[in-house]
Structures are given as structure tokens and as C-alpha cells.
Write a protein that holds these residues in place. Structure first.
Motif, PDB file in Angstrom:
ATOM      1  N   UNK A 178       0.912  -0.969  -0.049  1.00 55.16           N
ATOM      2  CA  UNK A 178      -0.026   0.017   0.253  1.00 55.16           C
ATOM      3  C   UNK A 178       0.641   1.346   0.145  1.00 55.16           C
ATOM      4  N   UNK A 179       2.196   1.100   0.001  1.00 52.22           N
ATOM      5  CA  UNK A 179       3.030   2.245  -0.335  1.00 52.22           C
ATOM      6  C   UNK A 179       3.529   2.536   1.349  1.00 52.22           C
ATOM      7  N   UNK A 180       2.901   2.372   2.556  1.00 51.32           N
ATOM      8  CA  UNK A 180       3.523   2.416   3.601  1.00 51.32           C
ATOM      9  C   UNK A 180       4.909   1.961   4.022  1.00 51.32           C
ATOM     10  N   UNK A 181       5.534   2.464   5.023  1.00 52.14           N
ATOM     11  CA  UNK A 181       6.823   1.956   5.254  1.00 52.14           C
ATOM     12  C   UNK A 181       6.968   1.673   6.652  1.00 52.14           C
ATOM     13  N   UNK A 229       6.581  11.244  -6.342  1.00 52.72           N
ATOM     14  CA  UNK A 229       6.408  12.136  -5.192  1.00 52.72           C
ATOM     15  C   UNK A 229       6.592  11.096  -3.824  1.00 52.72           C
ATOM     16  N   UNK A 230       7.025  11.809  -2.767  1.00 54.81           N
ATOM     17  CA  UNK A 230       7.251  11.075  -1.598  1.00 54.81           C
ATOM     18  C   UNK A 230       6.793  11.809  -0.199  1.00 54.81           C
ATOM     19  N   UNK A 231       5.830  11.665   0.540  1.00 52.85           N
ATOM     20  CA  UNK A 231       5.616  12.275   1.717  1.00 52.85           C
ATOM     21  C   UNK A 231       5.076  11.330   2.636  1.00 52.85           C
ATOM     22  N   UNK A 232       5.387  11.591   3.939  1.00 52.96           N
ATOM     23  CA  UNK A 232       5.126  10.779   4.937  1.00 52.96           C
ATOM     24  C   UNK A 232       4.014  11.331   6.075  1.00 52.96           C
ATOM     25  N   UNK A 233       3.174  10.507   6.491  1.00 51.93           N
ATOM     26  CA  UNK A 233       2.086  10.875   7.379  1.00 51.93           C
ATOM     27  C   UNK A 233       2.921  10.958   8.714  1.00 51.93           C
ATOM     28  N   UNK A 234       2.455  11.203   9.913  1.00 49.54           N
ATOM     29  CA  UNK A 234       2.968  11.113  11.165  1.00 49.54           C
ATOM     30  C   UNK A 234       3.780   9.646  11.445  1.00 49.54           C
ATOM     31  N   UNK A 235       4.929   9.867  11.900  1.00 44.66           N
ATOM     32  CA  UNK A 235       5.889   8.337  12.045  1.00 44.66           C
ATOM     33  C   UNK A 235       5.983   8.130  13.247  1.00 44.66           C
ATOM     34  N   UNK A 256       7.424   3.463  11.819  1.00 40.33           N
ATOM     35  CA  UNK A 256       6.362   3.002  10.719  1.00 40.33           C
ATOM     36  C   UNK A 256       5.690   4.480  10.429  1.00 40.33           C
ATOM     37  N   UNK A 257       5.305   4.547   8.955  1.00 42.97           N
ATOM     38  CA  UNK A 257       4.437   5.656   8.697  1.00 42.97           C
ATOM     39  C   UNK A 257       3.676   5.256   7.282  1.00 42.97           C
ATOM     40  N   UNK A 258       2.847   6.205   7.183  1.00 46.51           N
ATOM     41  CA  UNK A 258       1.996   5.921   5.929  1.00 46.51           C
ATOM     42  C   UNK A 258       2.550   7.011   4.753  1.00 46.51           C
ATOM     43  N   UNK A 259       2.676   6.425   3.656  1.00 48.87           N
ATOM     44  CA  UNK A 259       3.092   7.489   2.652  1.00 48.87           C
ATOM     45  C   UNK A 259       1.993   8.065   1.846  1.00 48.87           C
ATOM     46  N   UNK A 260       2.037   9.350   2.059  1.00 47.87           N
ATOM     47  CA  UNK A 260       0.736  10.090   1.628  1.00 47.87           C
ATOM     48  C   UNK A 260       0.891  10.447   0.204  1.00 47.87           C
ATOM     49  N   UNK A 261       1.961  10.369  -0.482  1.00 50.21           N
ATOM     50  CA  UNK A 261       2.056  11.033  -1.839  1.00 50.21           C
ATOM     51  C   UNK A 261       2.230   9.933  -2.995  1.00 50.21           C
ATOM     52  N   UNK A 304      11.504  12.403   7.375  1.00 54.35           N
ATOM     53  CA  UNK A 304      10.644  13.343   7.455  1.00 54.35           C
ATOM     54  C   UNK A 304      10.459  14.493   6.443  1.00 54.35           C
ATOM     55  N   UNK A 305      11.497  14.632   5.951  1.00 53.30           N
ATOM     56  CA  UNK A 305      11.839  15.940   4.854  1.00 53.30           C
ATOM     57  C   UNK A 305      11.825  15.423   3.497  1.00 53.30           C
TER      58      UNK A 305
END
Length: 140
Positions: A59-62, A81-87, A72-77, A110-111
Motif C-alpha cells: 500500500x506504499x506505507x513504510x 513524489x514521497x511524503x510521509x504521514x506522522x511517523x 512506521x509511517x503511511x506514504x501520503x504521496x 520526514x523531509x
């Protein structure tokens, strides 16, 4: 049996397995293979300890394990593109060289703004690039 049929059979088996490699596929057609990776570079520095792991889920989460803490975090992009939700991270103490590496690694994640997979190398791009090879982190 001659070598040619054996080589042909081995090649066919390898290609069949490669076609089954799970990937996340974006609308732009960017394929990012799922599974485990080991960090080999952060910015211009190598990570010879190979003690940081990352797993990309279907599902793209890491998720993964740093030198001290799991994360762990959800990948929101959508790739590339790459952007993580709260880790989320475990809260083990981490000091010295391992602590500095883990702090720098989590900050770079995070960046991060992009992700690519080219020539067997996964790169998470941002102000500090993270470079991975397929495989598992070295256990302490």
C-alpha cells in the motif's frame, strides 16, 4: 543434456520470478518494488554498518528498524513524489554514533519529497538523499 537448454531454462525461470516481483505503481507509471531494503548511504556519507532497514509495503506505507528504534509511517504521496504521514517510533534510548545516525535518518525521511528505483538502487530524495539496496539490515 547440453548447456544451452540448461541456460535457457534457468533464464526463463529468472525472468518468470522477476515478473512476479511486487511493486507499487503510480498513475505516472513509476514502479517501486515492495519489500525490504538496507540503507547504504545518507547524503554524501556511506553507512557501512548496514544497520538501518526499510520495508515498503504494497500500500506504499513504510516500516523499518533504525540502529535503535523501529518506525512506521503511511506514504501520503503517489510515486515518484514521497511524503510521509506522522511517523511512529519505539522509544528506546539511542546515543553515540548510532543515535546521531538515527536522528539524521529520521529527519531525512520526514523531509523527503521523492522516491525512485533505478538499476537496483532505491533513492528517497530530499534535502538529504537516502540510498538503499534490496536486502535486510544487519542485526546486532
Amino acid at each position: 543434456m547440453t548447456r544451452l537448454p540448461m541456460i535457457s531454462a534457468a533464464l526463463a525461470a529468472m525472468l518468470g520470478l522477476a515478473a512476479c516481483e511486487p511493486t507499487t505503481l503510480s498513475a505516472s507509471g513509476e514502479n517501486i518494488p515492495t519489500g525490504p531494503y538496507v540503507l547504504v548511504g545518507i547524503g554524501a556519507d556511506t553507512v557501512p554498518e548496514r544497520n538501518v532497514g526499510l520495508t515498503i509495503e504494497s500500500d506504499g506505507s513504510i516500516s523499518g528498524q533504525g540502529p535503535c528504534n523501529s518506525y512506521a509511517a503511511a506514504q501520503t504521496a503517489e510515486p515518484p513524489a514521497f511524503a510521509l504521514g506522522p511517523m511512529t517510533t519505539s522509544r528506546s534510548g539511542c546515543s553515540g554514533r548510532a543515535g546521531r545516525l538515527e536522528s539524521r535518518y529520521f529527519q531525512a525521511l520526514a523531509q523527503a519529497t521523492g522516491i525512485t528505483f533505478l538499476g537496483g538502487v532505491l533513492t528517497i530524495e530530499g534535502p538529504t538523499y537516502l540510498t538503499y539496496e534490496p536486502g535486510y539490515r544487519k542485526e546486532e
